[in-house]
Scaffold this active site. Structure first.
Site, short mmCIF file in Angstrom:
data_model
loop_
_atom_site.label_atom_id
_atom_site.label_comp_id
_atom_site.label_asym_id
_atom_site.label_seq_id
_atom_site.Cartn_x
_atom_site.Cartn_y
_atom_site.Cartn_z
N GLU A 24 96.83 81.31 4.36
CA GLU A 24 97.53 80.42 3.42
C GLU A 24 98.54 79.53 4.14
O GLU A 24 98.88 79.78 5.30
CB GLU A 24 98.24 81.25 2.36
CG GLU A 24 99.27 82.20 2.93
CD GLU A 24 100.42 82.49 1.98
OE1 GLU A 24 100.98 81.52 1.44
OE2 GLU A 24 100.76 83.67 1.82
N LYS A 158 106.51 92.78 -1.58
CA LYS A 158 107.86 93.16 -1.16
C LYS A 158 108.74 93.41 -2.38
O LYS A 158 108.44 92.95 -3.48
CB LYS A 158 108.45 92.12 -0.22
CG LYS A 158 108.71 90.78 -0.83
CD LYS A 158 109.57 89.95 0.10
CE LYS A 158 108.87 89.57 1.37
NZ LYS A 158 108.38 88.19 1.37
N1 PSU Z 1 105.49 86.53 -0.57
C1 PSU Z 1 106.06 86.41 0.65
N2 PSU Z 1 106.14 85.20 1.25
C2 PSU Z 1 105.63 84.09 0.67
C3 PSU Z 1 104.97 84.24 -0.59
C4 PSU Z 1 104.94 85.46 -1.17
O1 PSU Z 1 106.51 87.39 1.21
O2 PSU Z 1 105.72 83.01 1.25
C5 PSU Z 1 104.31 83.06 -1.21
C6 PSU Z 1 102.80 83.26 -1.18
O3 PSU Z 1 102.18 82.02 -0.88
C7 PSU Z 1 102.48 83.66 -2.62
C8 PSU Z 1 103.52 82.86 -3.38
O4 PSU Z 1 101.19 83.34 -3.01
O5 PSU Z 1 104.70 82.94 -2.57
C9 PSU Z 1 103.80 83.40 -4.76
O6 PSU Z 1 104.65 82.53 -5.42
P1 PSU Z 1 104.80 82.60 -7.02
O7 PSU Z 1 105.49 83.92 -7.28
O8 PSU Z 1 105.64 81.43 -7.37
O9 PSU Z 1 103.41 82.54 -7.58
#
Ligand code: PSU
Ligand code: MN
Length: 299
Positions: A24, A158
């Site tokens: 990603e 996390k």
């Molecule tokens: N968790 C992490 N680091 C990140 C993300 C999640 O430890 O950078 C990013 C990932 O790309 C995940 C996104 O898909 O955040 C989820 O965001 P949201 O909760 O806004 O969907």
């Protein structure tokens, strides 16, 4: 499909049935500061290549979904202050407005499936946020996992998120979770979230994935790998830091797609970079694990 631009390296791998691991790009644009983000993205790709597997970092550039980025494109993304955090529902808008789009887990999974890539490595999945009863904040990663056939390797979820609720919700959505050589669900910076998980080894996992291929079941398979022991953070310290960050997000009225990047930046600040070090370590470990699984699957 005119919106899909597959790099030559990835296309060659697809044509010859070589293993590929998708990556990603939100982790590049919103997960780490520059230049650590670009260094890590390149190091992750090199780790995968050194195992004879092809990396495919995914992002939206010039109105196309790019599957496989050049070094210059990774640099561009790492430096773009206005890269749009693109989840699955944002894809048409980012494409049609020709913005620079950094893809989340959800959007990357969609692109990987479109390109025919079976494996995906990331740091942590999105999930159910704390205070969900009030906020209704659940990442679009979860429903996308329910309808996208990729095997995704992560260090779990996390504790900026509600881990038990996330795990429960994945079960409701019909997304299986397996602990890679572990029976404890990991929590990203630490190795044990206090929850059990079904343990699996590489051979059984590959058998399971091949079995899924024979069936009309298009869910993701979530494989969780704990952070290497030497890089694990102190569970009590990180818990306190996360709680402070959550409180601050709440007080500042941070909502929507800003929540996760806000929390990550706060945690990095508070741990004086230790969280960034841990994040790098687990990301490299996940990339390696995904590459080894992909290699066995394609044998
Ligand atoms: N968790 C992490 N680091 C990140 C993300 C999640 O430890 O950078 C990013 C990932 O790309 C995940 C996104 O898909 O955040 C989820 O965001 P949201 O909760 O806004 O969907
Ligand atoms: Mn959200």
């Amino acid at each position: 499909m005119s919106y899909l631009k597959i790099s030559e390296e990835v296309q060659n791998a697809l044509d010859s049935g070589k293993p590929i691991v998708a990556l990603e790009s939100t982790i590049i644009s919103h997960g780490f500061p520059y230049p650590n983000n670009v260094e890590l993205a390149n190091e992750v790709e090199e780790t995968i290549r050194s195992l004879g597997v092809v990396p495919a970092t995914i992002a939206i550039l010039d109105g196309q979904i790019h599957v496989g980025l050049s070094k210059d494109e990774i640099e561009l993304l790492g430096k773009a202050p206005d890269a749009y955090k693109t989840s699955i529902h944002d894809i048409p808008r980012v494409l049609s407005s020709k913005k620079i789009g950094a893809t989340t887990v959800a959007a990357t999974m969609y692109a990987a499936q479109l390109a025919g890539i079976r494996f995906f490595a990331t740091g942590g999945l999105g999930g159910v946020h704390h205070g969900v009863n009030e906020s209704f904040d659940i990442s679009a990663d979860l429903p996308t996992l329910a309808k996208t056939k990729v095997c995704i390797v992560s260090a779990g979820v996390k504790s900026i998120l509600d881990i038990p609720k996330t795990v429960e919700y994945l079960e409701t959505l019909g997304v299986p979770i397996y602990g890679y050589e572990t029976d404890r669900y990991p929590s990203f910076y630490t190795r044990d979230a206090g929850l059990p998980v079904e343990k699996i080894d590489k051979t059984s996992l590959v058998q399971l994935l091949r079995t899924q291929d024979e069936l009309d079941l298009n869910h993701a398979v979530s494989v969780v790998v704990p952070i290497p022991e030497e890089d694990e953070l102190d569970p009590d310290l990180i818990e306190g830091t996360i709680n402070d960050a959550l409180k601050e997000a709440n007080e500042n009225g941070i909502t929507g797609k800003k929540v996760t990047p806000f929390l990550l930046a706060k945690i990095s600040e508070q741990t004086k970079g230790d969280s960034v070090k841990a994040n790098i370590s687990l990301m490299l470990n996940n990339a390696k694990t995904a590459a080894l699984i992909a290699k066995e699957y394609h044998q």
